[in-house]
Write a protein that holds these residues in place. Structure first.
Motif, PDB file in Angstrom:
ATOM      1  N   ASP A  76     -22.373 -47.311  57.453  1.00  0.00           N
ATOM      2  CA  ASP A  76     -21.575 -46.479  56.554  1.00  0.00           C
ATOM      3  C   ASP A  76     -20.504 -47.382  55.985  1.00  0.00           C
ATOM      4  O   ASP A  76     -19.389 -47.430  56.475  1.00  0.00           O
TER       5      ASP A  76
ATOM      6  N   ASP B 250     -18.620 -47.541  53.418  1.00  0.00           N
ATOM      7  CA  ASP B 250     -17.358 -47.125  52.820  1.00  0.00           C
ATOM      8  C   ASP B 250     -16.577 -46.198  53.739  1.00  0.00           C
ATOM      9  O   ASP B 250     -15.458 -45.818  53.452  1.00  0.00           O
TER      10      ASP B 250
ATOM     11  N   ALA C 228     -16.992 -43.141  54.318  1.00  0.00           N
ATOM     12  CA  ALA C 228     -16.803 -41.794  53.786  1.00  0.00           C
ATOM     13  C   ALA C 228     -17.254 -40.726  54.768  1.00  0.00           C
ATOM     14  O   ALA C 228     -16.599 -39.698  54.930  1.00  0.00           O
ATOM     15  N   ASP C 229     -18.391 -40.952  55.450  1.00  0.00           N
ATOM     16  CA  ASP C 229     -18.916 -39.951  56.364  1.00  0.00           C
ATOM     17  C   ASP C 229     -17.973 -39.700  57.538  1.00  0.00           C
ATOM     18  O   ASP C 229     -17.990 -38.631  58.145  1.00  0.00           O
ATOM     19  N   LEU C 230     -17.173 -40.688  57.886  1.00  0.00           N
ATOM     20  CA  LEU C 230     -16.225 -40.560  58.989  1.00  0.00           C
ATOM     21  C   LEU C 230     -14.828 -40.183  58.506  1.00  0.00           C
ATOM     22  O   LEU C 230     -13.918 -40.048  59.317  1.00  0.00           O
ATOM     23  N   ASP C 231     -14.649 -40.042  57.208  1.00  0.00           N
ATOM     24  CA  ASP C 231     -13.348 -39.716  56.617  1.00  0.00           C
ATOM     25  C   ASP C 231     -12.283 -40.732  57.021  1.00  0.00           C
ATOM     26  O   ASP C 231     -11.180 -40.388  57.424  1.00  0.00           O
TER      27      ASP C 231
ATOM     28  N   SER D 132     -11.975 -48.906  53.879  1.00  0.00           N
ATOM     29  CA  SER D 132     -13.372 -49.253  53.629  1.00  0.00           C
ATOM     30  C   SER D 132     -13.896 -50.171  54.726  1.00  0.00           C
ATOM     31  O   SER D 132     -13.286 -51.199  55.044  1.00  0.00           O
TER      32      SER D 132
ATOM     33  N   ALA E 289     -23.624 -43.424  64.659  1.00  0.00           N
ATOM     34  CA  ALA E 289     -24.146 -43.188  63.323  1.00  0.00           C
ATOM     35  C   ALA E 289     -25.574 -43.716  63.240  1.00  0.00           C
ATOM     36  O   ALA E 289     -25.935 -44.708  63.861  1.00  0.00           O
ATOM     37  N   ASP E 290     -26.416 -43.063  62.430  1.00  0.00           N
ATOM     38  CA  ASP E 290     -27.815 -43.471  62.312  1.00  0.00           C
ATOM     39  C   ASP E 290     -27.988 -44.717  61.456  1.00  0.00           C
ATOM     40  O   ASP E 290     -28.988 -45.419  61.554  1.00  0.00           O
TER      41      ASP E 290
ATOM     42  N   ASP F 163     -23.297 -40.080  70.008  1.00  0.00           N
ATOM     43  CA  ASP F 163     -23.228 -39.760  68.587  1.00  0.00           C
ATOM     44  C   ASP F 163     -22.984 -40.981  67.704  1.00  0.00           C
ATOM     45  O   ASP F 163     -22.154 -40.954  66.797  1.00  0.00           O
TER      46      ASP F 163
END
Length: 350
Positions: free
Chosen positions: A9, A11, A13-16, A20, A5-6, A3
């Motif tokens: 990222d 910031d 944000a997608d991983l909470d 940063s 990330a594509d 899994d």
């Protein structure tokens, strides 16, 4: 690792993430740790207490340890201590992730953190055992764990720069009051109904009455079990001891007690690794004894202390779960583990 990330990222944000990734990249620039964007950030399993993030920068992989979003009072100090011990044991022969760099400047990400090399392997506590393993393979796996903590027990903490890393003077005498005080302190957490884990007072009284008189300080991992290790791919050989959060200078026999508290045979916590071949607890103790000159006559006390200590630590997660600082299902799972640990402690003192 699954899994990924594509795309970058930057910031988080997608991983909470509570920081940063762009700020992390700027710090890495200053530390000369690669160049270009951070790519493929992915949270690794096992980070119930801290954030464990794998990512790439250029052609190099990194793993980051960072405190959770809801930091505990000593979270930053914990990161700094983990980094220190990993750097110290670099040439010890103890299998561990290689230390890369650390940061205690909170202006960077808001917390202390460190980077280490990724380790290729599988986690038996999370993934189970390879189907093709024979009983001999399983037996080797067990003894690999014992050998690792025995090797760690031989590290001269003063020679590797860990003077002051712990307080060995009076360590045995402090243990019961230290952990009982922590358990009592959970009552200050909002919405926590109090500990319901077993006969805490009986175990406390036994530990006070039977504490050992002989003490040899050494480096303690502090949380050695099958969820905190990686084995080499498709092999019964150990690749690394992970999660050095509870490491200190103390009596290394507590690592043996800790290992036995979650052993696949007769352990306090069901770790789902029941397969023929595991050494018995007595064989584990004998294996360790052949590699040390320590007095093993008090191993029962260390087994009970390990259950008591870990049970109290895990119950703290339950308390934080009641306050909304941890997912309730995770907190409840850790509470049940704490109950199992106190049950085992009561069996050992019976």
């Amino acid at each position: 690792m699954d899994d990924h990330a594509d795309a970058p990222d930057l910031d988080g944000a997608d991983l909470d993430l509570p920081f940063s990734l762009d700020a992390l990249a700027r710090w890495m620039d200053r530390e000369s740790l690669g160049d270009g964007p951070i790519t493929e950030p992915a949270l690794l399993a096992g980070g119930t207490q801290n954030i464990l993030l794998h990512f790439r920068r250029g052609d190099r992989g990194f793993v980051m340890r960072h405190p959770p979003r809801h930091k505990r009072p000593r979270s930053d100090q914990t990161m700094e201590r983990e980094a220190r011990v990993l750097a110290a044991i670099a040439d010890s022969g103890v299998p561990h992730p290689a230390f890369i760099a650390s940061c205690s400047d909170h202006d960077v990400l808001g917390s202390s953190f460190y980077l280490m090399e990724p380790v290729e392997g599988y986690n038996p506590g999370a993934e189970g055992l390879p189907e093709h393993f024979t009983e001999a393979d399983v037996r080797t796996m067990g003894f690999e764990m014992v050998d690792a903590i025995a090797t760690l027990s031989h590290v001269d903490y003063q020679a590797v720069g860990l003077e002051g890393f712990g307080r060995p003077d009076g360590w045995v005498e402090r243990q019961v009051d230290r952990w009982k005080s922590q358990l009592d302190g959970y009552s200050d957490i909002a919405e926590y109904p109090g500990p319901d884990v077993g006969d805490v007072e009986a175990v406390t009284a036994w530990l006070r009455a039977d504490q050992p008189t002989d003490f040899q300080p050494g480096v303690l991992h502090g949380d050695c079990h099958f969820l905190n290790v990686l084995y080499q791919p498709n092999s019964p050989r150990l690749a690394a001891l992970l999660d050095w959060e509870l490491s200190t200078v103390a009596d290394p026999l507590l690592d043996l007690g800790q290992l036995l508290s979650q052993w696949p045979i007769d352990g306090a916590v069901n770790i789902g690794l029941a397969r023929p071949g595991w050494p018995t607890p007595d064989e584990v103790i004998d294996r360790y004894a052949t590699q040390t000159d320590r007095d093993m006559s008090s191993i029962q006390w260390f087994r009970v202390l390990a259950c008591y200590r870990l049970g109290i630590i895990l119950e703290g997660s339950n308390a934080r779960g009641h306050a909304g600082q941890m997912p309730r299902d995770v907190a409840e799972s850790l509470h049940q583990a704490a109950v199992g640990l106190f049950t085992k402690a009561e069996q050992l003192i019976a």
